[in-house]
Design a protein around this motif. Structure first.
Motif, short mmCIF file in Angstrom:
data_model
loop_
_atom_site.label_atom_id
_atom_site.label_comp_id
_atom_site.label_asym_id
_atom_site.label_seq_id
_atom_site.Cartn_x
_atom_site.Cartn_y
_atom_site.Cartn_z
N ALA A 184 9.54 11.08 -22.44
CA ALA A 184 10.33 10.03 -21.77
C ALA A 184 9.55 9.42 -20.61
CB ALA A 184 11.66 10.60 -21.29
N GLY A 185 8.85 10.28 -19.87
CA GLY A 185 8.08 9.79 -18.72
C GLY A 185 6.89 8.95 -19.15
N LEU A 186 6.22 9.38 -20.22
CA LEU A 186 5.09 8.59 -20.74
C LEU A 186 5.59 7.23 -21.21
CD1 LEU A 186 3.28 11.39 -22.81
CD2 LEU A 186 2.48 10.40 -20.65
N ALA A 187 6.69 7.22 -21.95
CA ALA A 187 7.21 5.95 -22.48
C ALA A 187 7.65 5.02 -21.35
CB ALA A 187 8.38 6.23 -23.42
N ALA A 188 8.31 5.58 -20.34
CA ALA A 188 8.79 4.75 -19.22
C ALA A 188 7.62 4.09 -18.49
CB ALA A 188 9.60 5.62 -18.26
N ASN A 189 6.53 4.84 -18.34
CA ASN A 189 5.37 4.28 -17.65
C ASN A 189 4.61 3.29 -18.53
OD1 ASN A 189 4.71 5.36 -14.77
ND2 ASN A 189 5.70 7.05 -15.86
N LEU A 190 4.57 3.54 -19.83
CA LEU A 190 3.93 2.55 -20.72
C LEU A 190 4.67 1.21 -20.63
CD1 LEU A 190 3.22 4.83 -23.80
CD2 LEU A 190 1.50 3.42 -22.63
N ARG A 191 6.00 1.26 -20.61
CA ARG A 191 6.76 0.01 -20.51
C ARG A 191 6.49 -0.68 -19.18
NH1 ARG A 191 11.33 3.35 -22.17
NH2 ARG A 191 11.45 3.38 -24.43
N GLY A 192 6.38 0.11 -18.12
CA GLY A 192 6.10 -0.47 -16.80
C GLY A 192 4.71 -1.09 -16.74
N LEU A 193 3.73 -0.43 -17.37
CA LEU A 193 2.37 -0.99 -17.40
C LEU A 193 2.38 -2.34 -18.10
CD1 LEU A 193 0.39 2.27 -18.24
CD2 LEU A 193 0.00 0.83 -16.22
N ALA A 194 3.14 -2.44 -19.18
CA ALA A 194 3.18 -3.70 -19.95
C ALA A 194 3.81 -4.82 -19.14
CB ALA A 194 3.97 -3.48 -21.24
N LEU A 195 4.64 -4.47 -18.18
CA LEU A 195 5.36 -5.47 -17.38
C LEU A 195 4.63 -5.85 -16.10
CD1 LEU A 195 9.12 -4.46 -16.92
CD2 LEU A 195 8.21 -6.55 -17.91
N ARG A 196 3.52 -5.21 -15.79
CA ARG A 196 2.97 -5.36 -14.44
C ARG A 196 2.54 -6.82 -14.20
NH1 ARG A 196 -1.32 -3.83 -17.44
NH2 ARG A 196 -3.33 -4.77 -16.87
N PRO A 197 2.77 -7.29 -12.97
CA PRO A 197 2.46 -8.69 -12.67
C PRO A 197 0.98 -8.91 -12.38
CG PRO A 197 3.44 -7.62 -10.77
CD PRO A 197 3.41 -6.59 -11.86
N ASP A 198 0.54 -10.13 -12.56
CA ASP A 198 -0.82 -10.52 -12.15
C ASP A 198 -0.84 -10.54 -10.61
OD1 ASP A 198 -3.31 -12.47 -13.41
OD2 ASP A 198 -2.95 -12.45 -11.25
N ALA A 199 -1.87 -9.94 -10.03
CA ALA A 199 -1.91 -9.84 -8.56
C ALA A 199 -3.03 -10.68 -7.96
CB ALA A 199 -2.07 -8.37 -8.17
N THR A 200 -3.59 -11.60 -8.73
CA THR A 200 -4.79 -12.33 -8.27
C THR A 200 -4.57 -13.05 -6.94
OG1 THR A 200 -5.31 -12.65 -10.59
CG2 THR A 200 -6.57 -13.95 -9.03
N THR A 201 -3.38 -13.63 -6.75
CA THR A 201 -3.17 -14.42 -5.53
C THR A 201 -3.16 -13.55 -4.27
OG1 THR A 201 -0.78 -14.28 -5.89
CG2 THR A 201 -1.90 -16.27 -6.70
N ILE A 202 -2.99 -12.25 -4.47
CA ILE A 202 -2.98 -11.34 -3.29
C ILE A 202 -4.38 -11.19 -2.70
CG2 ILE A 202 -2.66 -8.91 -2.63
CD1 ILE A 202 -0.43 -8.72 -4.70
N LEU A 203 -5.40 -11.29 -3.56
CA LEU A 203 -6.75 -10.88 -3.17
C LEU A 203 -7.25 -11.53 -1.87
CD1 LEU A 203 -8.40 -10.82 -6.72
CD2 LEU A 203 -7.71 -8.85 -5.34
N PRO A 204 -7.20 -12.89 -1.73
CA PRO A 204 -7.76 -13.48 -0.51
C PRO A 204 -6.94 -13.19 0.74
CG PRO A 204 -7.04 -15.19 -2.08
CD PRO A 204 -6.76 -13.87 -2.71
N THR A 205 -5.72 -12.66 0.55
CA THR A 205 -4.86 -12.40 1.72
C THR A 205 -5.05 -10.99 2.28
OG1 THR A 205 -2.97 -11.44 0.51
CG2 THR A 205 -3.09 -13.86 0.60
N ILE A 206 -5.84 -10.16 1.59
CA ILE A 206 -5.96 -8.76 2.00
C ILE A 206 -6.78 -8.65 3.29
CG2 ILE A 206 -6.85 -6.48 1.34
CD1 ILE A 206 -6.24 -7.17 -1.57
N ARG A 207 -6.20 -8.05 4.29
CA ARG A 207 -6.85 -7.91 5.60
C ARG A 207 -7.20 -6.44 5.86
NH1 ARG A 207 -7.59 -12.17 4.63
NH2 ARG A 207 -6.71 -14.11 5.41
N LEU A 208 -7.75 -5.79 4.86
CA LEU A 208 -8.12 -4.38 4.98
C LEU A 208 -9.54 -4.21 4.48
CD1 LEU A 208 -5.11 -2.88 2.97
CD2 LEU A 208 -5.39 -2.75 5.46
N PRO A 209 -10.26 -3.21 4.97
CA PRO A 209 -11.52 -2.86 4.30
C PRO A 209 -11.21 -2.31 2.91
CG PRO A 209 -11.15 -1.44 6.22
CD PRO A 209 -9.96 -2.36 6.12
N VAL A 210 -11.92 -2.81 1.90
CA VAL A 210 -11.66 -2.40 0.52
C VAL A 210 -12.96 -1.95 -0.13
CG1 VAL A 210 -10.87 -3.16 -1.77
CG2 VAL A 210 -9.72 -4.00 0.29
#
Ligand code: MLT
Length: 270
Positions: A184-210
């Motif tokens: 159940a836990g594997l399946a729940a996380n697989l579904r969440g992975l499939a739903l994950r949003p694109d995060a590209t717009t976050i990149l230039p806003t990051i104010r942390l050492p990465v």
């Protein structure tokens, strides 16, 4: 005891918490793994830092039941903040994520930037699944539930997680972690992975050492793709380790630990 168990947000969690000091390293594992994925880092850095490594909801010993559950990356980020609050971590942490742990990091940056002092993103991506990849994850979730086993997840993912030259001990560790989680836990996380949003717009806003760490043989998050997104973060450095696939913290823990130690010294002055 380094392993702590507690219930937060209606979920039982198991979490490694050891070491001491005002600087906290928060290690967030990938799929279908658990906090043991970070064992060589926990063993090493516990002497200088407080090290915290939870099993994310549905993985490791943070079990869930229910065949129709979806666990999103945002939900994992909300869980992490609840875990930090529970463990009375008030100062910003150094977040070290691998793959799915990195997808969760993007949600931490978006929702809780004040909880972060620096970010290490190992073997992770910024883009969403393609429609075909998302369908494949849903099919894998359905198969995992119908077989009530991690067999299909391992058969699909193991060849992509590490190269065939990987040490047997690493392969055994991956299998043990995947077999610990409930279907159940594997399946729940697989579904969440499939739903994950694109995060590209976050990149230039990051104010942390990465620090972005890839592996020359990584088939899931290839080095060029990782370098492309790392270049969009103002204060970032990128490294690709030779002869490793998707799991350098286990495959070549000495190289990984050295990169992490250098980054901590340069960006935090210690
Ligand atoms: C992981 O290591 O967390 C997974 O490979 C992520 C993914 O499948 O996208």
């Amino acid at each position: 005891m380094a392993i702590k168990s507690f219930t937060l947000r209606g979920q039982d969690f198991q979490c490694f918490d050891a070491g001491s000091g005002d600087r906290v390293l928060l290690f967030v594992h990938g799929f279908p793994l658990d906090h043991h994925q970070w064992q060589p880092q926990l063993d090493h850095f516990v002497h200088s830092y407080r090290v915290i490594a939870p099993d994310l909801r549905g993985l490791g010993h943070s079990f869930i039941t229910g065949d129709d559950v979806t666990v999103t990356m945002e939900q994992h980020a909300d869980d992490l903040v609840a875990i930090l609050d529970h463990l009375q971590v008030v100062s910003p942490v150094i977040y070290i994520g691998l793959s799915m742990g990195g997808y969760v990091a993007w949600q931490m940056v978006r929702k809780y930037p004040q909880r972060l002092a620096a970010l290490v993103q190992a073997h992770t991506r910024i883009a969403t699944d393609t429609p075909a990849q998302a369908v494949a994850r849903h099919n894998l979730a359905a198969q995992t539930l119908s077989e009530q086993s991690s067999r299909a997840v391992l058969e699909t993912m193991l060849p992509r997680l590490v190269p065939s030259s990987a040490p047997t001990a690493v392969v055994d560790a991956i299998m043990t972690m995947a077999q610990t989680a409930s279907p159940a836990g594997l399946a729940a996380n697989l579904r969440g992975l499939a739903l994950r949003p694109d995060a590209t717009t976050i990149l230039p806003t990051i104010r942390l050492p990465v620090l972005a760490i890839s592996g020359d043989l990584d088939a899931i998050s290839p080095p060029q793709e990782m370098q492309d997104w790392a270049d969009q973060i103002p204060d970032s450095r990128f490294i690709s380790l030779p002869n490793v696939g998707h799991l350098s913290p286990l495959e070549d823990f000495q190289a990984f630990n050295q990169c992490l130690a250098e980054f901590l010294r340069d960006s935090l002055g210690r």
